[in-house]
Write a protein that holds these residues in place. Sequence first.
Motif, PDB file in Angstrom:
ATOM      1  N   TRP A  19     -15.517   4.772   0.040  1.00 16.07           N
ATOM      2  CA  TRP A  19     -15.853   4.900   1.468  1.00 16.07           C
ATOM      3  C   TRP A  19     -16.882   6.004   1.680  1.00 16.07           C
ATOM      4  CZ3 TRP A  19     -13.856   0.584   2.017  1.00 16.07           C
ATOM      5  CH2 TRP A  19     -12.557   0.287   1.637  1.00 16.07           C
TER       6      TRP A  19
ATOM      7  N   ALA B 140      -9.345   1.981   6.029  1.00 15.17           N
ATOM      8  CA  ALA B 140     -10.758   1.670   5.761  1.00 15.17           C
ATOM      9  C   ALA B 140     -10.948   0.259   5.193  1.00 15.17           C
ATOM     10  CB  ALA B 140     -11.344   2.700   4.801  1.00 15.17           C
TER      11      ALA B 140
ATOM     12  N   ASN C 277       0.938  12.827  13.311  1.00  8.08           N
ATOM     13  CA  ASN C 277       1.949  13.479  12.470  1.00  8.08           C
ATOM     14  C   ASN C 277       1.765  14.996  12.469  1.00  8.08           C
ATOM     15  OD1 ASN C 277       3.020  11.023  11.809  1.00  8.08           O
ATOM     16  ND2 ASN C 277       2.145  10.929   9.751  1.00  8.08           N
TER      17      ASN C 277
ATOM     18  N   THR D 214     -19.745   7.602   2.810  1.00  9.62           N
ATOM     19  CA  THR D 214     -20.744   7.298   3.827  1.00  9.62           C
ATOM     20  C   THR D 214     -22.119   7.813   3.406  1.00  9.62           C
ATOM     21  OG1 THR D 214     -19.068   7.436   5.541  1.00  9.62           O
ATOM     22  CG2 THR D 214     -21.354   7.610   6.261  1.00  9.62           C
TER      23      THR D 214
ATOM     24  N   TYR E 292     -14.408  12.571  -1.033  1.00  6.10           N
ATOM     25  CA  TYR E 292     -12.980  12.896  -0.961  1.00  6.10           C
ATOM     26  C   TYR E 292     -12.126  11.672  -1.293  1.00  6.10           C
ATOM     27  CZ  TYR E 292     -13.543  17.479   1.380  1.00  6.10           C
ATOM     28  OH  TYR E 292     -13.825  18.760   1.685  1.00  6.10           O
ATOM     29  N   SER E 293     -12.240  10.655  -0.463  1.00  2.00           N
ATOM     30  CA  SER E 293     -11.333   9.507  -0.571  1.00  2.00           C
ATOM     31  C   SER E 293     -11.514   8.754  -1.885  1.00  2.00           C
ATOM     32  CB  SER E 293     -11.579   8.525   0.574  1.00  2.00           C
ATOM     33  OG  SER E 293     -11.485   9.191   1.802  1.00  2.00           O
TER      34      SER E 293
ATOM     35  N   SER F  58      -6.800   9.935   9.871  1.00  5.17           N
ATOM     36  CA  SER F  58      -6.573   8.848  10.833  1.00  5.17           C
ATOM     37  C   SER F  58      -5.791   9.368  12.040  1.00  5.17           C
ATOM     38  CB  SER F  58      -5.787   7.713  10.171  1.00  5.17           C
ATOM     39  OG  SER F  58      -4.441   8.105  10.017  1.00  5.17           O
TER      40      SER F  58
ATOM     41  N   GLY G 215      -6.140   7.968   0.258  1.00  6.72           N
ATOM     42  CA  GLY G 215      -6.749   7.916   1.578  1.00  6.72           C
ATOM     43  C   GLY G 215      -6.139   8.998   2.440  1.00  6.72           C
ATOM     44  N   SER G 216      -5.122   8.602   3.209  1.00  9.89           N
ATOM     45  CA  SER G 216      -4.419   9.591   4.031  1.00  9.89           C
ATOM     46  C   SER G 216      -3.793  10.671   3.156  1.00  9.89           C
ATOM     47  CB  SER G 216      -3.316   8.895   4.833  1.00  9.89           C
ATOM     48  OG  SER G 216      -3.896   7.957   5.698  1.00  9.89           O
TER      49      SER G 216
ATOM     50  N   GLN H 249     -19.905  12.904   1.158  1.00  8.79           N
ATOM     51  CA  GLN H 249     -18.563  13.476   1.010  1.00  8.79           C
ATOM     52  C   GLN H 249     -17.716  12.624   0.064  1.00  8.79           C
ATOM     53  OE1 GLN H 249     -16.027  12.956   4.440  1.00  8.79           O
ATOM     54  NE2 GLN H 249     -14.890  14.844   4.050  1.00  8.79           N
TER      55      GLN H 249
ATOM     56  N   GLU I 137      -3.112   8.324  13.161  1.00  9.89           N
ATOM     57  CA  GLU I 137      -1.679   8.416  12.845  1.00  9.89           C
ATOM     58  C   GLU I 137      -1.400   9.750  12.153  1.00  9.89           C
ATOM     59  OE1 GLU I 137      -3.554   5.670  12.156  1.00  9.89           O
ATOM     60  OE2 GLU I 137      -2.728   4.531  13.836  1.00  9.89           O
TER      61      GLU I 137
ATOM     62  N   ARG J  68       0.843  -1.205   0.000  1.00  8.01           N
ATOM     63  CA  ARG J  68       0.000   0.000   0.000  1.00  8.01           C
ATOM     64  C   ARG J  68       0.874   1.250   0.000  1.00  8.01           C
ATOM     65  NH1 ARG J  68      -4.683   2.584  -1.217  1.00  8.01           N
ATOM     66  NH2 ARG J  68      -5.308   4.120   0.357  1.00  8.01           N
TER      67      ARG J  68
ATOM     68  N   GLN K 172      -6.617  -1.128  12.066  1.00 10.47           N
ATOM     69  CA  GLN K 172      -6.175   0.267  12.024  1.00 10.47           C
ATOM     70  C   GLN K 172      -5.098   0.467  10.960  1.00 10.47           C
ATOM     71  OE1 GLN K 172      -7.480   2.801  13.662  1.00 10.47           O
ATOM     72  NE2 GLN K 172      -6.050   4.313  12.859  1.00 10.47           N
ATOM     73  N   ILE K 173      -4.175  -0.462  10.888  1.00  9.39           N
ATOM     74  CA  ILE K 173      -3.063  -0.284   9.952  1.00  9.39           C
ATOM     75  C   ILE K 173      -3.516  -0.529   8.513  1.00  9.39           C
ATOM     76  CG2 ILE K 173      -0.753  -1.155   9.335  1.00  9.39           C
ATOM     77  CD1 ILE K 173      -0.263  -1.548  12.356  1.00  9.39           C
TER      78      ILE K 173
HETATM   79  C1  LIG Z   1     -16.480   3.812   7.939  1.00 11.85           C
HETATM   80  C2  LIG Z   1     -15.747   4.823   7.127  1.00 11.85           C
HETATM   81  C3  LIG Z   1     -16.444   5.869   6.560  1.00 11.85           C
HETATM   82  C4  LIG Z   1     -15.795   6.796   5.736  1.00 11.85           C
HETATM   83  N1  LIG Z   1     -16.524   7.779   5.138  1.00 11.85           N
HETATM   84  C5  LIG Z   1     -15.933   8.594   4.224  1.00 11.85           C
HETATM   85  C6  LIG Z   1     -16.701   9.534   3.474  1.00 11.85           C
HETATM   86  O1  LIG Z   1     -17.909   9.665   3.663  1.00 11.85           O
HETATM   87  N2  LIG Z   1     -16.073  10.269   2.524  1.00 11.85           N
HETATM   88  C7  LIG Z   1     -14.734  10.168   2.298  1.00 11.85           C
HETATM   89  O2  LIG Z   1     -14.229  10.880   1.447  1.00 11.85           O
HETATM   90  N3  LIG Z   1     -13.973   9.291   2.991  1.00 11.85           N
HETATM   91  C8  LIG Z   1     -14.537   8.496   3.953  1.00 11.85           C
HETATM   92  N4  LIG Z   1     -13.787   7.580   4.662  1.00 11.85           N
HETATM   93  C9  LIG Z   1     -12.381   7.383   4.264  1.00 11.85           C
HETATM   94  C10 LIG Z   1     -11.379   7.877   5.273  1.00 11.85           C
HETATM   95  O3  LIG Z   1     -11.271   9.241   5.236  1.00 11.85           O
HETATM   96  C11 LIG Z   1     -10.047   7.148   4.951  1.00 11.85           C
HETATM   97  O4  LIG Z   1     -10.229   5.826   5.312  1.00 11.85           O
HETATM   98  C12 LIG Z   1      -8.872   7.719   5.671  1.00 11.85           C
HETATM   99  O5  LIG Z   1      -8.507   8.937   5.118  1.00 11.85           O
HETATM  100  C13 LIG Z   1      -7.656   6.783   5.620  1.00 11.85           C
HETATM  101  O6  LIG Z   1      -7.356   6.391   4.325  1.00 11.85           O
HETATM  102  P1  LIG Z   1      -7.208   4.868   3.932  1.00 11.85           P
HETATM  103  O7  LIG Z   1      -8.316   4.137   4.510  1.00 11.85           O
HETATM  104  O8  LIG Z   1      -7.011   4.788   2.475  1.00 11.85           O
HETATM  105  O9  LIG Z   1      -5.908   4.368   4.682  1.00 11.85           O
HETATM  106  P2  LIG Z   1      -4.393   4.629   4.238  1.00 11.85           P
HETATM  107  O10 LIG Z   1      -4.202   6.039   3.948  1.00 11.85           O
HETATM  108  O11 LIG Z   1      -4.031   3.634   3.229  1.00 11.85           O
HETATM  109  O12 LIG Z   1      -3.652   4.309   5.601  1.00 11.85           O
HETATM  110  C14 LIG Z   1      -3.438   2.993   6.067  1.00 11.85           C
HETATM  111  C15 LIG Z   1      -2.746   3.100   7.410  1.00 11.85           C
HETATM  112  O13 LIG Z   1      -1.507   3.782   7.257  1.00 11.85           O
HETATM  113  C16 LIG Z   1      -1.444   4.883   8.142  1.00 11.85           C
HETATM  114  N5  LIG Z   1      -0.671   5.944   7.540  1.00 11.85           N
HETATM  115  C17 LIG Z   1      -0.842   6.518   6.327  1.00 11.85           C
HETATM  116  N6  LIG Z   1       0.070   7.472   6.137  1.00 11.85           N
HETATM  117  C18 LIG Z   1       0.849   7.515   7.236  1.00 11.85           C
HETATM  118  C19 LIG Z   1       1.963   8.291   7.646  1.00 11.85           C
HETATM  119  N7  LIG Z   1       2.454   9.237   6.857  1.00 11.85           N
HETATM  120  N8  LIG Z   1       2.499   8.056   8.856  1.00 11.85           N
HETATM  121  C20 LIG Z   1       1.995   7.105   9.676  1.00 11.85           C
HETATM  122  N9  LIG Z   1       0.941   6.334   9.330  1.00 11.85           N
HETATM  123  C21 LIG Z   1       0.383   6.544   8.135  1.00 11.85           C
HETATM  124  C22 LIG Z   1      -2.884   5.268   8.349  1.00 11.85           C
HETATM  125  O14 LIG Z   1      -3.062   5.998   9.539  1.00 11.85           O
HETATM  126  C23 LIG Z   1      -3.546   3.911   8.415  1.00 11.85           C
HETATM  127  O15 LIG Z   1      -3.378   3.369   9.685  1.00 11.85           O
HETATM  128  C24 LIG Z   1     -14.403   6.678   5.515  1.00 11.85           C
HETATM  129  C25 LIG Z   1     -13.704   5.646   6.130  1.00 11.85           C
HETATM  130  C26 LIG Z   1     -14.353   4.725   6.937  1.00 11.85           C
HETATM  131  C27 LIG Z   1     -13.563   3.633   7.576  1.00 11.85           C
END
Ligand SMILES: Cc1cc2nc3c(=O)[nH]c(=O)nc-3n(C[C@H](O)[C@H](O)[C@H](O)COP(=O)(O)OP(=O)(O)OC[C@H]3O[C@@H](n4cnc5c(N)ncnc54)[C@H](O)[C@@H]3O)c2cc1C
Lengths: 373, 399
Positions: free
Chosen positions: B159, A337, B390, B161, B128-129, B384, B134-135, B126, B386, A264, A333-334
């Motif tokens: 994602w 979503a 940061n 919602t 965005y993602s 998140s 994601g992050s 929303q 994390e 990832r 968590q890691i």
């Molecule tokens: C139930 C649910 C509802 C949601 N609803 C919406 C919505 O309505 N609209 C929308 O746009 N989004 C939504 N989201 C998305 C949410 O904003 C993203 O899940 C979030 O931004 C994290 O992105 P990712 O899941 O792709 O994880 P990733 O970004 O892939 O991260 C995976 C892991 O790596 C960690 N990580 C990433 N970068 C770093 C770093 N630089 N340093 C340390 N750790 C790091 C993260 O904290 C996480 O633990 C939703 C998510 C969930 C679970």
Amino acid sequence: MDFSLSSEQQMIQDSVSKFILNDYDFDTRRKILASATGFSQENWHFFAELGWLMLPFTEEDGGLGGSMVDLMIVMEEFGKGMVVEPFIATAVMSGGLIALAGNQVQKDDYLPRIMAGELQMAFAYAEPQSRYQLNNVKCSAIENKGEFVISGQKSVVLNGHHADTLIVAARTSGQTNDHNGISLFFVDANHPSVKRTGYANVDGHQAADIWFDNTPTLGLLGEQDNALPAIDNIIDKATLAICAEAVGAMQIAHDRTLEYTKTRKQFGRTIGSFQALQHRLVNMFIEHQQAKSILLMAALKMDSNNGHDAKALSAAKSRIGKAANLVGREAIQIHGAIGMTDELDVGHLFKRLTTIQFLFGSTDVHTKRFAAL
Amino acid sequence: MNLNFTAQEKDFQQEVQQFLQEKLPKGIAEKTKNALHLSKDECNVWQKILHKQGWAGINWPIEHGGTGWTPTQKYIFANECAKAGGPDVIPFGLKMVAPVIYTFGNDEQKQRFLPDILASNVWWCQGYSEPGAGSDLASVRTTAVKEGDEYVVNGTKTWTTLGQHADWIFCLVRTGEPSAKNQEAISFLLINMNDPKITVSPIITIDGRHEVNEVHFDNARVPTVNLIGEEGKGWTYAKVLLTHERTGIARVAISKDRLVQLKALAQTSPDGDNKLIDDAIFAQKVAQVEIDLLALEYTELRTLSAISTGQAPGPESSILKIVGTQIIQAIDELYVEAAGYYSMPFVPQQFHDDFDGQSIGPDMATNSALRYFNNRKASIYGGSNEIQTNIISKAVLGL
Ligand SMILES: Cc1cc2nc3c(=O)[nH]c(=O)nc-3n(C[C@H](O)[C@H](O)[C@H](O)COP(=O)(O)OP(=O)(O)OC[C@H]3O[C@@H](n4cnc5c(N)ncnc54)[C@H](O)[C@@H]3O)c2cc1C
């Protein structure tokens, strides 16, 4: 001291491991969960064929030895695949009680059928008010002209919906909380006075709530009024089984998370390159290793003490509960979503690691028991 | 320094209490107290009641129908709502897109969108993602290419919602040259979802629910008048929105009420011949969370007090999301623990109004694991934990 597996044990491990890898992948499991029974009859016969259902029993009882280490080996592999077939309910708990407390006629009647995969059983012990106190039994068995009838409710009986025969812990004398006065009875699960509401648990395992209303029994199992030691004993054995399962599940949860962080990418690099996550993955690894060690400790101590060592067992359940909690939460968590989706196995590992923490006594209950012994 | 409410604030508190007593439908309150999900209709009913009272736009400016409340009034309202079982409003319209529209939108957009958001006539989600963003949100790849007075939108949001219920979606999209620097090519676009070129597919989560979705845009055509502000400024607008998202993100009021209820539950839950609350370890765990929550409440109050005296919120505000979600999740876990064996059955059908079968265990118990599973999201979304960590290490500690 020698922690290596015997050649028989190695064979068992290999065969279960091969089964999980080839025949119990996540999609197959998903189909099994969606089926009418919620487990695979075909797998059940396969388990019987390969002798896995004989494993929890001594050679004297027609089994294959039945040590805790053997049980640990099978369950750890089952944990990797999150096997939902009712191995614990039928073979470990019900079969175990019969082997422990049954007379020769009962053993001859039930055990061969269990080992042949022909009989499904469930052990009904928990009640709405009892929480984890095995001595707390309200469900009553009243004697009427030499025959007992049972009335009361049992909660979240594993495999309770599909069992042909139930073993029911019921009170034959004394007060709800007394240690004496509990007896075990065989009950025909299909008797019209037995009402069962079946469901799947959040971890995919089948269970039922069961109501008895003046239900006749198929006979007393073990000594009247004095079933608690056998119950304690068998719940401890089942606890060791789920501890081993948790260790297997933790390993996969950690493996999956580690793999994911290596692929990832966010911010132009793999998320596994972030030190904040590296340390967390190491912590998961440490938890898994500690869990594996204490599991081995408990299995060996139980084996060297005739199958029971409550203190060692409680140490394992407590420590493994703590590890399961951390590893499960961190795996999600890691992943972010995607870890929360039904589609991925990680979430299901997390769910099983959650229920294991609260099954057969919570982490705290076992910590307290360890301290008290 | 002063901890007491003024006479006006006490009056306001009474007004809120009376309103909740008279206007909050009992069924909705009961479901909220049991942490059960509300239907779309129930959400609408509640927001319309709030709207009628003039209390829907809590953070909105008065000229657009906001309350103009002080931080203390907002605090009082949140606490009274939680106590009475008044549910949170769905945030996507009221708390997320509206602030962007009233801050950066033009007059036409304000008139067109804000009244329907306030009245809960239109639902928003929303966007965005994305699967790859994601992050690292600035790496969104959904494109909006200008053709005459329309944008042609292609890409996948995920994602999302409540996307299955939404009429509109607000999106971060990529406009302009593909070579442009990440954040400078992002625009903020409002998109009507009533378009066959947009498909919404469900994603089922580990609690067995359909709450999130994947939203696909396949040459969807969006009028350029739906662009907020200027092209390439979407990232800046979104950041403002994120700070709005942070208001109340600690969810202190709700956690406080969940703890009160947990203690009541522990007082009545049998543990053999005793009650669960007599279990010293359990009681201590509850106390620990409660103490943590007290600290968080005062962290939040410090932030509110700074804002109300015209100062910028200090570094303490950045920990609200992290600690708030840790506490939510810790409380959820204690509910599972309190439920014991009855945390295990998966029986969501019995939470439905029309269920007439045999119920398994108390709802508070059989709902506990699902709630615990669902709220794993709290530390993942909205940036998140994390990522929040940061931000603190960079922006607050200068590391
Ligand atoms: C139930 C649910 C509802 C949601 N609803 C919406 C919505 O309505 N609209 C929308 O746009 N989004 C939504 N989201 C998305 C949410 O904003 C993203 O899940 C979030 O931004 C994290 O992105 P990712 O899941 O792709 O994880 P990733 O970004 O892939 O991260 C995976 C892991 O790596 C960690 N990580 C990433 N970068 C770093 C770093 N630089 N340093 C340390 N750790 C790091 C993260 O904290 C996480 O633990 C939703 C998510 C969930 C679970």
